[in-house]
Design an enzyme around this catalytic site. Structure first.
Site, short mmCIF file in Angstrom:
data_model
loop_
_atom_site.label_atom_id
_atom_site.label_comp_id
_atom_site.label_asym_id
_atom_site.label_seq_id
_atom_site.Cartn_x
_atom_site.Cartn_y
_atom_site.Cartn_z
N ASP A 118 41.50 -20.13 -41.71
CA ASP A 118 41.25 -20.89 -42.94
C ASP A 118 39.80 -20.63 -43.36
O ASP A 118 38.86 -20.95 -42.64
CB ASP A 118 41.47 -22.39 -42.69
CG ASP A 118 41.87 -23.13 -43.96
OD1 ASP A 118 42.74 -24.00 -43.89
OD2 ASP A 118 41.31 -22.80 -45.03
N ASP A 122 40.37 -21.64 -48.86
CA ASP A 122 40.23 -23.01 -49.34
C ASP A 122 39.61 -23.03 -50.74
O ASP A 122 38.54 -22.46 -50.96
CB ASP A 122 39.31 -23.74 -48.35
CG ASP A 122 39.32 -25.23 -48.55
OD1 ASP A 122 40.39 -25.84 -48.41
OD2 ASP A 122 38.25 -25.79 -48.88
N GLU A 148 44.05 -20.87 -52.11
CA GLU A 148 44.42 -22.21 -52.58
C GLU A 148 43.82 -22.38 -53.95
O GLU A 148 42.60 -22.38 -54.10
CB GLU A 148 43.90 -23.29 -51.64
CG GLU A 148 44.33 -24.68 -52.10
CD GLU A 148 43.51 -25.80 -51.49
OE1 GLU A 148 42.34 -25.56 -51.14
OE2 GLU A 148 44.02 -26.93 -51.35
N HIS A 200 48.85 -29.86 -45.18
CA HIS A 200 48.08 -30.94 -44.53
C HIS A 200 47.47 -31.91 -45.54
O HIS A 200 46.88 -32.92 -45.17
CB HIS A 200 46.97 -30.33 -43.67
CG HIS A 200 45.97 -29.59 -44.50
ND1 HIS A 200 46.26 -28.41 -45.17
CD2 HIS A 200 44.71 -29.89 -44.83
CE1 HIS A 200 45.20 -28.02 -45.84
NE2 HIS A 200 44.25 -28.89 -45.66
N ASP A 201 47.58 -31.57 -46.85
CA ASP A 201 47.05 -32.45 -47.90
C ASP A 201 48.14 -33.21 -48.63
O ASP A 201 47.84 -33.97 -49.57
CB ASP A 201 46.33 -31.61 -48.98
CG ASP A 201 45.06 -30.97 -48.49
OD1 ASP A 201 44.70 -29.91 -49.03
OD2 ASP A 201 44.43 -31.52 -47.56
O1 TEU Z 1 41.91 -29.10 -50.62
C1 TEU Z 1 41.51 -29.00 -51.94
C2 TEU Z 1 41.83 -30.19 -52.69
O2 TEU Z 1 41.45 -30.31 -53.82
C3 TEU Z 1 42.72 -31.21 -52.10
O3 TEU Z 1 42.02 -31.93 -51.11
C4 TEU Z 1 43.15 -32.12 -53.21
O4 TEU Z 1 41.98 -32.54 -53.87
C5 TEU Z 1 43.84 -33.33 -52.70
O5 TEU Z 1 44.58 -33.07 -51.60
C6 TEU Z 1 44.70 -33.81 -53.83
O6 TEU Z 1 44.28 -35.06 -54.13
C7 TEU Z 1 41.22 -28.23 -49.75
C8 TEU Z 1 41.73 -28.52 -48.35
O7 TEU Z 1 43.11 -28.20 -48.28
C9 TEU Z 1 41.47 -29.98 -48.09
O8 TEU Z 1 42.03 -30.37 -46.83
C10 TEU Z 1 39.98 -30.20 -48.09
O9 TEU Z 1 39.73 -31.58 -47.96
C11 TEU Z 1 39.35 -29.71 -49.41
O10 TEU Z 1 39.83 -28.45 -49.83
C12 TEU Z 1 37.85 -29.53 -49.22
O11 TEU Z 1 37.64 -28.46 -48.34
#
Ligand code: TEU
Ligand code: CA
Length: 549
Positions: free
Chosen positions: A101, A203, A245, A319-320
């Site tokens: 990642d 990311d 992403e 994971h989000d």
């Molecule tokens: O996520 C990007 C991101 O914008 C998401 O966190 C999104 O804002 C949220 O899930 C929707 O409300 C990436 C990673 O996947 C996340 O785990 C990190 O927290 C974020 O970037 C910062 O690195």
């Protein structure tokens, strides 16, 4: 236009591991690399080809590792670099490659670059980050808000300037206009590639071209140039899988990112099918009911836009995001049938499928009653901010239950022993209480489980080129409950029919298809090897019928 060139990752299936919650081998309650190594045979049996490994680098864990303080050392709670290299080798011995990642839109505020930058305006690392003078009133330079709540600017007393952080205050944004940032990141990427990884998940890569003073954060004017330069300087000549992403991506953007002739990325994660269940004003914290016709239109748009050029990623969760069966299926009476439908639907579309850890056994959302049981900085920050703004506890908890990121971060449920066999210690986050009935050991023991359904879908991808390279044509476009399409390739026709509802349905079959018959590749009820004038579909029934000329 160059002829379409086949790539190894076109027929691959990726499994995402969120290391903190996957498997704890040393009993400290936190998942680790040794735990992942202990489960490689399980993943081999599932048949996946790549593991997207969420960050395991040294980090203060403000955002569970998405705040990196050393890109080339491993966080102590996850293990050592020796164990990381052992994971790469042990995985490769099972024909599994590791996607690291890559989190380079920002670092941790404990990264040496930022510690140097804090030493003063003339420090050589100062413009590795983005600093601005206060506004005339002494406040932040502008009203940009962090995605984790509050201002996106943090004040540095020592220099009297603000620094940009699109995420937590402990995740200062890197300044990609600085060629030295590009050089340092490229060099780090090449050292990871030299360790034998299979590629990168990138990311929020759509944010690195930001035009700060115009508050253009995503898709800045130099974004594609920066990605192309990264491609040329690192993975481009090494035939790796790269997936960006890109929350901001439209199908047109995805074509730019994934058209091989542009030498940028293999594919991107787009989120339109996710965001269509969020409220316009309140975002993810107020869920809109899932509505199939909107969902079908989004999937159809993306399948059609990238039909001939570029490549789709395919996922329901990560994971989000909330758990797939809770968000798009039925986590109650029809959990198994709907989880299998979602698996078949995803793996029969055109693109590379991603399985999120635990999805293969139909793990569901968690539903804790107090905010204290939650861990995610995004949920905790917005709980505080929105309660202060007058939102009730119940409304905010409803939003967290529906779309909070911790839904996907409760420990993987391996068996029905204490803490679901995830740890012999106290888990960093509580295990979902339904682990006694939903766990890997039970799924392995049941021939008809969701797990074996996934295993079969992954195997089918290797056997039937129509699944990988078949075109896509939607059927029953106007039907409010049925999600169906055709895939055709070199004389093979695959018909996929999904009853995305808990209704018993009579589906009238159009004249030309009524006599179709062939091999039922997969189904979640009795196999169907032929059509008729109409079909009586069971709740959440899903099948794929292969017709050969
Ligand atoms: O996520 C990007 C991101 O914008 C998401 O966190 C999104 O804002 C949220 O899930 C929707 O409300 C990436 C990673 O996947 C996340 O785990 C990190 O927290 C974020 O970037 C910062 O690195
Ligand atoms: Ca551990």
């Amino acid at each position: 236009m160059k002829a379409f060139e086949r790539k190894w990752w076109h027929s691959a299936v990726v499994y995402q591991i969120y290391p903190r919650s996957f498997m704890d081998a040393n009993g400290d309650g936190i998942g680790d690399l040794a735990g992942i190594i202990s489960k490689l045979d399980y993943l081999r049996q599932l048949g996946i080809n790549l593991i997207w490994l969420s960050p395991v680098y040294r980090s203060p864990m403000d955002d569970n590792g998405y705040d990196i303080s050393d890109y080339e050392d491993i966080a102590a709670e996850f293990g050592t670099m020796a164990e990381m290299e052992q994971l790469i080798e042990e995985a490769k011995a099972r024909d599994i490659h590791i996607l690291m990642d890559l989190v380079v839109n920002h670092t941790s505020d404990e990264h040496p670059w930022f510690l140097e930058a804090l030493k003063g305006k003339d420090n050589p690392y100062r413009d590795f980050y983005i600093w601005r003078k206060p506004a005339p009133d002494g406040g932040p330079p502008n009203d940009f808000r962090s995605y984790f709540g509050g201002s996106g600017w943090a004040f540095d007393e020592a220099s009297g300037e603000y620094y940009l952080h699109q995420f937590s205050v402990r995740q200062p944004d890197l300044n990609w206009e600085n060629p030295r940032v590009q050089e340092e990141v490229h060099a780090m990427m090449n050292r990871w590639l030299d360790r034998g990884i299979g590629g990168f998940r990138m990311d929020v890569i759509d944010l690195i071209g930001k035009e700060v003073d115009k508050q253009i954060m995503a898709k800045g004017k130099n974004l594609h140039l920066l990605i192309h330069q990264m491609n040329r300087a690192t993975y481009g000549a090494r035939d790796k899988l790269t997936v960006g992403e890109t929350w901001s991506a439209t199908p047109e953007d995805a074509l730019l990112y994934s058209d091989p002739e542009r030498q940028e990325l293999s594919m991107v994660f787009q989120f339109e099918h996710i965001k269509q269940t969020w409220d316009e004003k309140h975002g993810k914290w107020r869920s809109r009911p899932f509505e199939l016709s909107r969902f079908k239109a989004v999937i159809d748009k993306w399948q059609t836009a990238l039909a001939d050029r570029g490549w789709n990623s395919l996922f329901w969760s990560n994971h989000d995001l909330p758990r797939a069966v809770s968000k798009f299926g039925d986590e109650g009476e029809y959990r198994e049938a709907s989880a299998k439908l979602l698996a078949t639907a995803l793996h029969c579309l055109k693109g590379t499928p991603y399985i999120y850890q635990g999805e293969e056994i139909g793990m569901t959302n968690v539903r804790w009653s107090t905010i204290e049981e939650y861990r995610d900085i995004e949920s905790l920050n917005f709980y505080r901010e929105r309660i202060a703004a007058g939102i009730t506890h119940d409304e905010m908890m409803t939003g967290i239950h529906a779309n909070g990121r911790d839904n996907a971060r409760s420990p993987v449920q391996w068996d029905d022993s204490p803490h679901a066999g995830f740890t012999t210690g106290t888990p960093w986050m509580a295990v979902n209480p339904n682990y006694r009935s939903i766990n890997v050991a039970r799924a392995l023991a049941e021939p008809d489980s969701i797990l074996w359904h996934y295993q079969k879908l992954v195997a089918l991808r290797k056997l039937y080129p129509v699944l990988v390279y078949g075109d896509y044509q939607m059927l029953f476009a106007e039907h409010p409950q049925v999600f169906a399409w055709l895939r055709r390739y070199e004389g093979d026709t695959l018909l996929v029919i999904n009853n995305v509802s808990r209704e018993h349905l009579t589906l009238d079959i159009p004249e030309p298809l009524q006599a179709w018959h062939g091999e039922c590749l997969i189904s979640n009820y009795a196999p169907r090897d032929q059509l008729a004038v109409s079909l009586e579909l069971q709740p959440w029934e899903s099948f794929a019928l292969l017709i050969r000329e």
